[in-house]
Design a protein around this motif. Structure first.
Motif, PDB file in Angstrom:
ATOM      1  N   HIS A   1       0.850  -1.181   0.000  1.00 23.20           N
ATOM      2  CA  HIS A   1       0.000   0.000   0.000  1.00 23.20           C
ATOM      3  C   HIS A   1       0.890   1.236   0.000  1.00 23.20           C
ATOM      4  O   HIS A   1       1.936   1.240   0.638  1.00 23.20           O
TER       5      HIS A   1
ATOM      6  N   TYR B   1       0.767   5.430   0.829  1.00 19.86           N
ATOM      7  CA  TYR B   1       0.015   6.522   1.440  1.00 19.86           C
ATOM      8  C   TYR B   1       0.867   7.783   1.403  1.00 19.86           C
ATOM      9  O   TYR B   1       2.099   7.721   1.423  1.00 19.86           O
TER      10      TYR B   1
ATOM     11  N   PHE C   1      -4.734   7.402   1.406  1.00 18.31           N
ATOM     12  CA  PHE C   1      -4.454   6.262   0.553  1.00 18.31           C
ATOM     13  C   PHE C   1      -4.188   6.713  -0.879  1.00 18.31           C
ATOM     14  O   PHE C   1      -4.913   7.531  -1.442  1.00 18.31           O
TER      15      PHE C   1
ATOM     16  N   ILE D   1      -2.990   0.531  -3.965  1.00 22.38           N
ATOM     17  CA  ILE D   1      -2.583  -0.766  -3.442  1.00 22.38           C
ATOM     18  C   ILE D   1      -2.212  -1.656  -4.615  1.00 22.38           C
ATOM     19  O   ILE D   1      -2.844  -1.611  -5.670  1.00 22.38           O
TER      20      ILE D   1
ATOM     21  N   PHE E   1       4.548   6.919   2.658  1.00 21.38           N
ATOM     22  CA  PHE E   1       4.765   5.672   3.383  1.00 21.38           C
ATOM     23  C   PHE E   1       4.329   4.494   2.520  1.00 21.38           C
ATOM     24  O   PHE E   1       3.263   4.541   1.893  1.00 21.38           O
TER      25      PHE E   1
ATOM     26  N   ALA F   1      -5.514  -5.852   3.968  1.00 19.00           N
ATOM     27  CA  ALA F   1      -5.454  -4.572   4.665  1.00 19.00           C
ATOM     28  C   ALA F   1      -5.236  -4.766   6.153  1.00 19.00           C
ATOM     29  O   ALA F   1      -5.200  -3.817   6.902  1.00 19.00           O
TER      30      ALA F   1
ATOM     31  N   LEU G   1      -1.029  -3.871   8.551  1.00 20.78           N
ATOM     32  CA  LEU G   1      -0.023  -3.232   7.731  1.00 20.78           C
ATOM     33  C   LEU G   1       1.144  -2.795   8.599  1.00 20.78           C
ATOM     34  O   LEU G   1       0.953  -2.276   9.697  1.00 20.78           O
TER      35      LEU G   1
END
Lengths: 114, 109
Positions: free
Chosen positions: B32, B34, B44, B47, B87, B94, B97
């Motif tokens: 993921h 961010y 977000f 992904i 990040f 999900a 993480l």
């Protein structure tokens, strides 16, 4: 708009005085998370709820507890805050249903311990 | 195990390109990405679920090399609004993480 809400945005507490942070969501997501983020660091997962199942991280101090009375609300209780617990606390949600896996974060609660 | 991001910080002029890398010593099931602006919550970006998958959103795209256990985020023709800390997060779906230490991106006019 569907969202993740955290209250309060700023919280000041005294050393050793219990404090509760709250999180609510209108996304109807089944997973809720609590993260601790200190200055210039990555968010660190404290625990998460998968539906009603509570999952604690191994290195989360016993001083931190959580409650999820229903799908929409989740609380973080810090029983005896120390100076080292001063941080931003982030609540996030995600859905394991369908193809949606991303985490939606609330604006955070900045905790100061005096 | 925390994934490792590189570089730790990047300073660019508006319009320049950037690449941010994320690598893990453990097998990756998903990555993921961010972005977090100062004083705000992480937002977000995307992904990646499969090895070798690439995704893109406007001028931000990412690749995921499952074999090499790494992912890269590409920012093309950067805009001032791209500034922030990026990040990567790794884990299964999900849940749980683990975030990398972050890459601070500064875009100057």
């Amino acid at each position: 708009d569907a969202m993740v809400i955290q209250n309060p945005r700023y919280q000041v507490t005294q050393f050793g005085k219990p404090v509760t942070l709250s999180c609510s969501q209108t996304l109807n997501h089944n997973v809720m998370y609590w993260y601790q983020q200190k200055s210039s660091q990555a968010p660190k997962l404290l625990f998460h709820y998968y539906d009603k199942d509570f999952n604690n991280e191994a290195d989360t101090p016993d001083n931190f507890q959580s409650r999820r009375p229903n799908t929409s609300f989740c609380f973080l209780d810090i029983r005896s805050p120390g100076l080292g617990d001063a941080a931003m606390y982030l609540c996030a949600t995600s859905s394991e249903r369908g193809q949606s896996y991303e985490q939606y974060f609330g604006p955070g609660t900045r905790l100061t311990v005096t | 195990q925390q994934p490792v991001q590189s570089p730790q910080a990047v300073i660019l002029r508006e319009g320049e390109d950037a690449v941010i890398n994320c690598s893990s010593s453990k097998a990756l099931y998903s990555v993921h990405w961010y972005r977090q602006k100062h004083g705000e919550a992480p937002v977000f970006l995307m992904i990646l679920l499969k090895g070798g998958e690439q995704k893109g959103h406007e001028k931000i795209s990412a690749s995921f090399n499952e074999k090499k256990q790494q992912s890269s985020l590409y920012l093309t023709a950067s805009q001032l609004s791209y500034s922030g800390t990026y990040f990567c997060g790794t884990g299964l779906r999900a849940q749980k993480l683990v975030f990398g230490q972050g890459t601070r991106l500064t875009i100057n006019p």
